[in-house]
Design a protein around this motif. Structure first.
Motif: not given
Ligand code: NA
Ligand code: NA
Lengths: 88, 127, 758, 159, 492, 141, 130
Positions: C730-735, G76-82
């Motif tokens: 998920d984080t990979f996608g996110e960055i 949520i962290l992921t969602a916030i960042v996105i």
């Molecule tokens: Na993150």
């Protein structure tokens, strides 16, 4: 309700004042002052919650906030300096 | 004993934050409101941070609490300066009670600030 | 047989190369392909005449039970011979007619592709194969009609033909799929044996209607006949081949093919007879509107197609006359109409006009063509000793056996126009002075008409030559062994009387033709073509209106659609779900958190009242800060920090941008519709959330993470271990998203910098 | 400054020896090393020795600052909470004697945190600091008291 | 072995990153093509693997399902990945031939491969929240691609595209949150075993929320308006990439979710899908008829034909789903071909406004063939790939007794044919009204179009392999237990 | 904003913020923090410096153009994810080893990739906007 | 009292949607931010409330219960960042759009730069017009 819980509630009661200034204005800088106050209260709240929960991790919230919050003020101040506050 | 001290610090801190909040609402103009946040607000937060440091009595916690305090003391005046200056430049009017305005007319078009001739106060005792 | 069809396709694709190689002789060279096929199919004659059928099958799309399968009986053999035989002459004819045309290579390819498709169509046993070929004939026909593509009329005619025939094709597809479902097979040969099952099936009527629509559009039956005369914009070889001898007969072929399976019901016969008769009369009537040779022939073709459909309707009602009449008239018409078209083209080619009023004395300068026209016209008029006469005779016999008198009367009227037309066509050859500078065309132009007319004469004189095949065709159409002795001179019978009557009426009509023509041409009747035009106009107008209302260009309208549509669907689902379950036990929010909740709601509402953009941003900060504080008090330190940082940076970015915008514009007021939509959506979110909270949640994931975080993830911050390890992807996608945003901003601003650099 | 670097290097060594890389251990180590360096003070040259005086002056400065903040907050509280607003606000120009960036900034920030005054801006030629005061019945008195207490304190730590 | 499943992600990701890190444009060009070819090869390998051994799954991070993120490749996923590889290669060839320097300088290669990264992630992930993340990856790359160059039209279209996409993101997020809150699961296989026990109202409400979130991406009624407002704006290569891939991701997600999760009350959910399909089909094609500009027209055609893919899903029979899957695959190829072709025409004639075009049948006969192949395929005429797709759907609809949607499907085929016929008549057959000002056209530009057009023909003449694969995909979709078993590793 | 006070303070705060940012990054696996939060703080540091001292000065404090950092950050993240390949484990499987007595794992390296990417991307946005703002003629209301 | 959160999320969603429906892009952006906050709160609530401790493992390996559900926090962290990335891009996109199109009002941004007449299979006049 413990003392600290009461303190937390008391702390939140400062927020309506800030919100009043934030919404009422009358100028954009006034609103920024309101926002500044909210930030201060937030730092205090993080610290207070560090006491209340017994978790010093929340102190990190306070640190990050303390250092970072004034960036928003600076950014808005720059806008105010060049674009004025008329009607804000 | 320690607990009482902590409570006292917390109570004082909240008191000052409340003062700041009321000040922000009650004060007549922007410049006076900034006094409330930059002083009472800072102190209020600071007291609570000190309370944390006192409560845990651990060096690492105290260090973090005090560094947060230091950051606030460092940034609050700068923020006030930036906001006050920008507001004055953008023409936010001081309230009518304003007694004296030695700043009036000294900002130039390019936001440069002229100085006024004023004698430096004499130093009382030269060390 | 598969090889035959495939080689036809491959040969067609090679045509441009052959043309480049052989040049002007390409017509003769390429004719070898259809000629060879004719020979091949002729070699199968003995087998078929003996009552046997040939079937070849290869798997094509087994997943859908679609085979590349072919089936040869009398009916398909007759068609195959017509297609390849006439095709041979058409190709030769083309070489002369379009000599030197820059697009000739393309033309050869297309017309040979058409031939291959048509061949595939009449040979196909698999329903899908048949349909594929069917549509291919429409497509190739489209390209051929539009051959003179720089003319608007050609393009319009091509589009119209495509629209009508392909549209019918789609109905046919549905009908055929239904048929396959009813009969449990995709092979026509198997379906034919299941006629009773099919006719008793509840889908029978639906399938029948769909198939009929397909067949009628293709074979230009009323009310779809209008596209055919318009298709005369095509070069003459096309008209002769597609629009008289072959393609338009595809619908007739299909009806005849399916007759044993679908025929035999009241609705079958009455529908076919009704539409056939209507088409016959329509074609006959509209003949009078024109003086253009090709148009005249086109309407006569419409009439003949009507007669053929009429005949198929008669098949189940008669002993054998219907089937035999169909078989005979079909051949006769193909021969004489193909010949007439080619001759008309030759005349046009040599004399430069197709208007009969401007043609005269042609026989003296174009004797060979004249003979061909004369013989064909005899057939058209239904006079002995040519095949046309026999065909019409048997048809009359069939009608006499099964149709009421008034129908027979109308049919006579329709056929009479054939006689009229025969006169109209031949008179210019023999009357008046020959035009100067006109002479007989090259052999390529007259070979076809002569051979076809000669064949008509030959079979007319010796009907026994055709009799075995005719019986085979009739058997196939009838669905049972049928035989009838074809004779040129049947003796005096009611049919002969009708024939005489037909000729008499026809001759009579010839004398009123000029007056009728003048009257009808000046005041064209409203017909189905008007409906077609109105339909298309309406369609386009509707489209334009829809665009104005739906695709209005207003982002706001699009968003309202989204929210309203979504709310409607979700609301409907919730409403259908019945009584609502409220969440049971839940945890308490502390008073401090309640204050936050109240302030956030208040802040959100107050944002709406503001009249300054940046003020709105700042006040919306209440919500952002409130969320951060809630996260804090709900023991989510990482979230709290992130939320604060992100709120701050967002505000900085917005301020940085607004700083550079001169005319930011007023804050517009909201509309009641927006309020309604927003409230509806918010309400639904609340309801959904309450519904969610009333479901028990299983925390198996959370427990796993809490247990494994330190021992296997080597981190004490469970949230961070989830982010970088448990759900690191998920984080990979996110960055990647963040990086892309950076790239995007760079791209947006770089351009700006470059542009404004003086 | 060299003394400070020594201090840090020694602290890192301390952390390696104690095998603990926490902030608290750093602070403990730093304090310990400072004390040891204090003993070794005579080994350093004159400019480096300023490190040790500063170590003494800085806490004093900090304490003064904290005290001033408390005072000023009380003043604000009194103003805010009194039923009638008894303020006399105004902008006054404060002539600077301090020169360096650091000094001016320190002074300005200090002024903001202390009773009744708030630094707005420094003139471009750095001669005047414009200050907003809450109680400026007598501007000259404000200037004088600021000069006497705050500016002096600043100079003490910076020079 | 497990790496094969993630290869379709890793290859475009690596390519994209290297393009970012390497400054040299020629290196980026080579990388762009090599990456696309690599993706195609990996996709083929994956498909053959899935075809031989059944559904493949890998637990990313080596955390057991349902705790970590699972990647799963069934026939549907593998087929979608394969076609994305085909589109990638074709577009890479086009980009190479076009050699648009300013666009390349702004990171075109990195962006297009990161787009593929997101697309393939979406096709392969077995985790619902992870799917959200992939959607965002492909969205952001598409935003940036959309505005590369920054023309007026691009920005106006980009704003609308961006705005509506934001909405779909939030809707998806809300839907995932609600589903997690109601079940405690995020892994789709895990969810599949839990959704059934939810209260019907909540369950169907969530289903509709997903329909909205994915329907926005797939551009179906009443959520499609953004697409024709934005797709005609960017350079044609980008429109082609979008048209080929992006909406199909939405369709894929709908196929996945409405076969794996929401199959309890099909009388409601799938009837709604049928309505959506029908209205999309009709409105799309009608709006296409109103267009006088080729790329906008194609955008509406694109929208309209998404309806076909939903139609099979709404019918929910093996044949229907086979049709949907096959249609999606076929459509990716056909519509990408048409968009690329529109770009060629624009270069040759300097305009895509139909009434101003003309004369191409004479001057570029092969181009006419290249147009007719995909155009007829789009209209569903034999012997092109589109025919099999439509035939399957029609047969499925008739077998299931869904006559209304079949009628709509057939009618829309006819109107599509009319629309494409008009384009052909305008752009190819008629003489141009005034001399056209084309720009020099690099010779290689026709190659990718030809590849796609021939593919459309080839898949029509020899539809069996792809149809058989689609059928297996459909069978897997209708038997969720196989997917669940492959992901969770236990039979239930 | 061209003010002496801000300039002086920001010089000090810049280092402080950067320090805090690294602190938050490295601690993130065990305490609140992590790559993203750390990166945001670092972006704040540069934003502050650019605001006070101008863009050119802020650019000098960065060895690479920010957008290049995005590529490198993603590359670091990718490599950390690929390490598992050599141990025959699935993508992104955490691999831990000891480095000078400190436990280092690929997830931590991944977090550094996160840090670099986010930092580069956001900084490029801020710098980009500062650059266009620099050219906007400043005028008093 | 998660009910309160449901009301809050619903209310904020309504506010967000209402703002997004305004034609001005700055309002749209604020609406998006508010709606994003609502979505994050929703996810947070979906993990259930009522914790007393943050999801941190103590040095001794235990987690103090009841701890907050870390999974929604990570989501949520992921969602916030996105969401932040989207917002940042959007801000600049709108800025750029304003520079080129001279407005921030989405309704004033044309969807087509020129209207092209559609071809018609029935209108013979058009040919002459063209
Ligand atoms: Na993150
Ligand atoms: Na999958």
């Amino acid at each position: 309700m413990s003392f600290l819980e009461g303190a937390l509630l008391a702390l939140t009661l400062t927020l309506p004042f800030a919100v009043y200034r934030l919404v009422k204005g009358p100028t954009l800088p006034d609103r920024v002052v309101g926002l500044d106050l909210i930030t201060s209260v937030a730092v205090a709240m993080a610290a207070l919650y560090a006491l209340l929960s017994g978790q010093t991790a929340f102190l990190d919230v306070a640190i990050a906030l303390a250092l970072f919050a004034f960036l928003a003020t600076l950014g808005l101040a720059r806008y105010i300096e060049y674009r004025g506050h008329k009607g804000d | 004993m320690i607990e009482l001290l902590v409570y006292a610090l917390v109570a004082l801190g909240i008191f000052f934050l409340l003062v700041a909040a009321i000040g922000v609402v009650r004060m007549p103009d922007l410049y006076n409101r900034m006094h409330a946040t930059s002083k009472a607000g800072t102190l209020g937060v600071g007291l609570i941070l000190v309370a944390v440091a006192v409560f845990y009595q651990e060096l690492s916690v105290a260090a973090r609490a005090l560094s947060a305090l230091a950051f606030i003391i460092l940034t609050a005046p700068v923020a006030a300066h930036a906001l006050g200056r920008a507001s004055y430049l953008s023409g936010v009017k001081p309230c009518e009670d304003t007694y004296i305005d030695e700043l009036a007319g000294h900002y130039q078009k390019n936001h440069k600030l002229e100085s006024v001739d004023k004698t430096t106060p004499s130093s009382p005792t030269e060390s | 047989m598969i090889l035959a069809v495939t080689s036809a396709f491959l040969g067609a694709l090679l045509a441009p190369l052959v043309y480049r190689w052989l040049g002007q002789l390409a017509g003769w060279g390429l004719a070898l392909l259809p000629l060879g096929l004719t020979v091949y199919f002729a070699s199968l004659l003995p087998t078929v005449v003996a009552g046997e059928t040939v079937r070849h099958s290869a798997a094509w799309v087994p997943t859908l039970s679609v085979n590349f399968s072919f089936y040869l009986d009398g009916l398909s053999l007759l068609f195959a011979l017509l297609i390849t035989g006439i095709g041979t002459f058409i190709v030769i004819y083309t070489g002369g007619y379009l000599k030197g045309h820059p697009d000739l290579g393309r033309f050869y390819m297309t017309i040979l592709l058409f031939m291959a498709s048509m061949l595939g169509l009449v040979l196909a046993d698999n329903i899908v194969t048949l349909f594929v070929m069917w549509e291919l004939t429409s497509l190739t026909s489209y390209l051929l009609i539009g051959f003179n593509h720089t003319e608007f009329r050609s393009r319009r005619a091509a589009t119209q033909a495509l629209f009508v025939t392909a549209g019918g094709g789609l109905a046919l597809l549905a009908g055929l799929v239904l048929l396959a479902g009813m009969g449990g097979s995709w092979e026509i040969s198997e379906l034919l044996a299941k006629g009773e099952v099919l006719r008793a099936h509840p889908w029978y009527l639906g399938a029948l209607v769909l198939v009929l629509v397909g067949a009628f559009t293709k074979s230009a039956q009323f009310p779809f006949h209008f596209w055919l005369p318009n298709a005369m914009e095509a070069p003459t070889p096309v008209s002769a081949y597609l629009h008289s001898a072959t393609m338009v007969k595809a619908g007739v072929y299909l009806l005849a093919r399916l007759q044993p399976a679908l025929g035999g019901t009241e609705v079958w016969s009455s529908t076919l007879m009704a539409f056939g008769l209507a088409t016959l009369l329509t074609g006959a009537t509209l003949t009078f509107r024109h003086t253009d040779l090709k148009r005249l022939l086109a309407y006569s073709t419409v009439a003949a197609l009507g007669a053929l459909v009429f005949a198929i309707g008669l098949v189940p009602l008669t002993s054998y006359y219907g089937a035999v009449g169909f078989a005979t008239f079909l051949l006769a018409h193909s021969l004489y109409k193909g010949g007439l078209f080619m001759a008309a083209g030759a005349v046009d080619h040599e004399a430069g006009t197709r208007d009969i009023n401007q043609l005269s004395g042609l026989f003296r300068v174009m004797p060979i063509t004249g003979v061909a026209v004369g013989l064909s016209a005899l057939s058209l008029a239904g006079l002995p000793p040519v095949l046309g006469f026999i065909g019409k005779e048997v048809l009359y016999l069939a009608a006499l056996q099964a149709a009421p008198a008034w129908i027979i009367g109308l049919a006579v009227l329709g056929f009479a126009v054939g006689a009229t037309l025969a006169l109209i066509l031949t008179v210019p050859f023999f009357r008046g002075q020959p035009p100067t500078g006109v002479h007989e065309g090259p052999p390529s132009l007259w070979l076809g008409p002569v051979v076809l007319a000669g064949l008509g004469l030959l079979v007319g004189l010796f009907p026994g030559l055709y009799n075995p095949l005719a019986d085979a065709v009739a058997s196939a159409v009838k669905g049972a062994p049928t035989s009838y002795h074809l004779k040129l001179w049947p003796g005096f019978n009611p049919a002969l009387l009708l024939s005489l009557l037909t000729v008499a009426v026809g001759v009579g009509l010839y004398f009123v033709y000029p007056r009728l023509q003048a009257w009808m041409a000046q005041d064209p009747l409203p017909g189905p073509e008007n409906a077609y035009v109105a339909l298309l106009r309406g369609l386009l107008r509707l489209a334009a209106r829809l665009e104005q209302t739906l695709q209005s260009g207003s982002l706001r309208a699009y968003l309202v659609w989204v929210f309203a549509g979504l709310s409607g669907l979700v609301g409907l689902a919730l409403w259908r779900g019945g009584p609502f379950r409220w969440p049971g036990e839940t945890s308490a929010l502390s008073p401090a958190q309640l204050v936050l909740v109240a302030l956030m709601l208040l802040g959100g509402l107050l944002v709406l009242r503001l009249r300054s953009h940046l003020a709105m941003v700042v006040v919306a900060g209440i919500v952002g800060a409130g969320v951060a504080l809630l996260f804090l008090l709900q023991n989510a330190p990482d979230l709290s920090i992130t939320q604060f940082l992100v709120e701050t940076l967002t505000a900085i970015l917005i301020a940085l941008v607004l700083l550079q915008i001169r005319n930011i514009g007023e804050v517009p007021r909201g509309r009641w519709l927006d309020k309604l939509v927003a409230l509806l959506f918010g309400g639904l979110v609340t309801v959904l959330m309450l519904g969610m909270l009333s479901e028990p949640i299983e925390l198996h994931l959370t427990q796993f993470f809490a247990e494994k975080s330190l021992p296997e993830g080597f981190g004490r911050n469970i949230v961070n271990v989830i982010l970088v390890d448990f759900r690191g992807l998920d984080t990979f996608g996110e960055i990647t998203v963040v990086g892309l945003a950076g790239l995007g901003v760079y791209a947006l601003l770089k351009r700006l910098r470059r542009e404004e650099k003086p | 400054m060299r003394a400070f670097v020594y201090n840090v290097v020694l602290t890192v060594f301390w952390m390696l020896v104690t095998e603990s890389f926490t902030l608290s251990n750093f602070l403990v180590g730093f304090a310990l090393c400072f004390l040891i360096l204090l003993l070794a003070r005579p080994l350093f040259d004159a400019p480096s020795r300023r490190y040790f005086t500063l170590a003494w002056k800085l806490p004093r400065f900090g304490a003064l600052m904290l005290w001033e903040i408390v005072l000023s907050s009380l003043r604000v509280a009194q103003a805010v909470l009194s039923p009638r607003l008894s303020i006399k606000p105004g902008f006054i120009a404060y002539p600077l004697t301090v020169k360096s960036d650091l000094e001016i900034t320190l002074l300005a920030n200090l002024i903001t945190l202390t009773p009744g005054t708030l630094s707005l801006d420094v003139s471009t030629d750095r001669k005047v600091l414009y200050v907003h005061g809450m109680f400026v019945d007598d501007p000259q008195a404000v200037i004088q008291s600021t000069h006497d207490s705050l500016e002096k304190a600043v100079l003490e730590v910076t020079r | 072995m497990s790496w094969l499943i993630v290869l379709p992600l890793l290859i475009p990701l690596t390519t994209g990153i290297l393009c970012l890190v390497l400054g040299s444009r020629s290196a980026q060009r080579v990388l762009g093509l090599v990456g696309a070819l690599g993706l195609l090869a990996a996709a083929l390998a994956l498909l053959s693997q899935v075809n031989q051994r059944g559904i493949q799954a890998v637990q990313v991070g080596n955390w057991p399902a349902p705790f970590g993120i699972t990647f799963a490749a069934d026939h549907l996923s593998a087929l979608m990945v394969l076609v994305s590889g085909v589109v990638a290669v074709v577009v890479a060839l086009y980009a190479l031939a076009e050699g648009d320097t300013p666009r390349e300088q702004q990171g075109y290669y990195a962006l297009s491969h990161l787009l593929l990264f997101g697309v393939n992630g979406a096709f392969l992930t077995g985790d619902l929240f992870n799917l959200y993340v992939w959607f965002e990856v492909l969205l952001l790359s598409s935003f940036v691609l959309m505005i590369l160059g920054g023309s007026k039209a691009q920005l106006a279209g980009g704003v609308k595209y961006f705005a509506v996409s934001l909405l779909s993101s939030i809707l998806f997020l809300v839907a995932v949150g609600l589903l997690y809150g109601a079940t405690g699961a995020l892994n789709m296989a895990d969810l599949a075993t839990r959704v059934g026990s939810l209260a019907p109202g909540l369950r169907d409400g969530l289903a509709m929320l997903f329909l909205g979130a994915f329907g926005l991406k797939a551009a179906v009624f009443p959520f499609f308006f953004w697409l024709p407002a934005s797709y005609p704006a960017p350079p044609v290569i980008i429109s082609a990439l979008f048209a080929g891939l992006l909406t199909k991701v939405g369709v894929y997600a709908l196929l996945r979710v409405f076969t794996l999760l929401f199959t309890q009350d099909t009388a409601f959910t799938h009837t709604v899908i049928l309505w959506v399909a029908g209205l999309t089909l009709l409105l799309g094609v009608l709006l296409a008829l109103a267009q006088g500009e080729l790329r906008r027209l194609l955008s509406f055609q694109l929208v309209s034909h998404i309806g076909y893919m939903l139609m099979g899903l709404g019918i929910l029979t093996p044949l229907g789903l086979t049709g949907s899957v096959f249609y999606a695959l076929n459509h990716m190829i056909v519509i990408a071909a048409l968009f690329l072709l529109a770009g060629l025409l624009e270069r040759l004639q300097g305009t895509t406004v139909l009434v101003r075009m003309g004369g191409l049948y004479q001057s570029h006969p092969w181009l006419a063939v290249l147009f007719l192949l995909p155009a007829f395929s789009l209209a569903g005429l034999p012997p092109f790939s589109g025919f099999w797709a439509k035939f399957t759907l029609v047969a499925a609809g008739l077998q299931a007794g869904q006559y209304a949607i079949v009628a709509v499907a057939l009618l829309v085929g006819l109107l599509t044919l009319l629309s494409m016929g008009l384009v052909f008549a305008e752009a190819f057959w008629k003489n141009p009204p005034r001399p056209l000002a084309g720009t020099p056209t690099p010779p290689g530009l026709g190659v990718p179009v030809a590849l796609l057009a021939l593919l459309a023909l080839g898949l029509g003449l020899w539809a069996e392999p792809l149809l058989a694969l689609s059928q297996r995909a459909a069978q897997e979709l209708l038997e969720p237990s196989r997917y669940i078993e492959a992901v969770l590793g236990v039979s239930r | 904003m061209n003010t002496l006070i801000l300039k002086t303070t920001s010089r000090f705060l810049f280092t402080l913020l950067l320090l805090l940012s690294v602190f938050l990054l490295l601690r993130g696996h065990n305490e609140p923090g992590g790559g993203f939060i750390g990166a945001l703080v670092a972006v704040g540091a540069y934003a502050l410096f650019a605001l006070a001292h101008g863009l050119t000065a802020a650019r000098k404090l960065l060895p690479l153009p920010p957008l290049r950092l995005v590529g490198w950050g993603l590359l670091v993240a990718l490599l950390s994810a690929l390490v598992a390949f050599f141990l025959n484990k699935p993508l992104m499987t955490g691999v831990w080893f000891s480095l000078l007595g400190v436990k280092v794992g690929t997830p931590v390296i991944f977090d550094i990739g996160v840090y670099l990417t986010v930092f580069g991307a956001l900084l490029s946005a801020i710098f980009g906007l500062e650059e266009t703002a620099d050219r906007t003629p400043e005028e008093a209301p | 009292m998660e009910t309160w959160m449901a009301l809050l999320v619903g209310g904020l969603s309504a506010v967000g949607v209402y703002l997004m429906l305004r034609p001005h892009l700055i309002q749209f952006l604020i609406g998006f931010l508010v709606l994003g906050n609502a979505a994050n709160l929703l996810i947070f609530t979906s993990g259930r409330l009522g914790s007393a401790f943050p999801p941190l493992v103590q040095p001794d390996g235990t987690v103090l219960a009841p701890y907050a559900n870390p999974l929604p926090q990570a989501l949520i962290l992921t969602a916030i960042v996105i969401g932040f990335a989207l917002a940042a891009f959007g801000i600049v996109l709108f800025f750029r759009a304003e520079q080129v199109l001279k407005t921030l009002n989405a309704e004033a941004m044309p969807e087509r730069l020129e209207a092209a007449p559609a071809p018609s299979p029935v209108d013979e006049v058009r040919e002459e017009r063209a």
